[in-house]
Design a protein around this motif. Structure first.
Motif: not given
Length: 70
Positions: A23-31, A36-39, A61-64
């Protein structure tokens, strides 16, 4: 452009262990930094944090990479 999802959506994706769902718990629209990794994320290509149905593991994950499940 990738698929769009919202918090609470039930999604599936492929992992090293096979098909996983959660289940999706958060949506990120900026880096953002995660484990320990930049997404990289943007309003046009957001990334999603998903909590696994079977474990407490959180994945990003990205939506794709995701598909909406019933």
């Amino acid at each position: 452009m990738s698929n769009r999802f919202k918090i609470g959506d039930h999604v599936g994706w492929n992992s090293e262990a096979g098909r996983v769902s959660g289940t999706i718990i958060a949506v990120h629209t900026s880096d953002f930094d995660y484990k320990g990794h930049t997404h990289r994320a943007s309003a046009d290509d957001p990334q999603y944090e998903i909590k696994s149905d079977k474990t407490d593991h959180i994945a990003a994950h990205k939506g794709g990479a995701l598909r909406l499940l019933p």
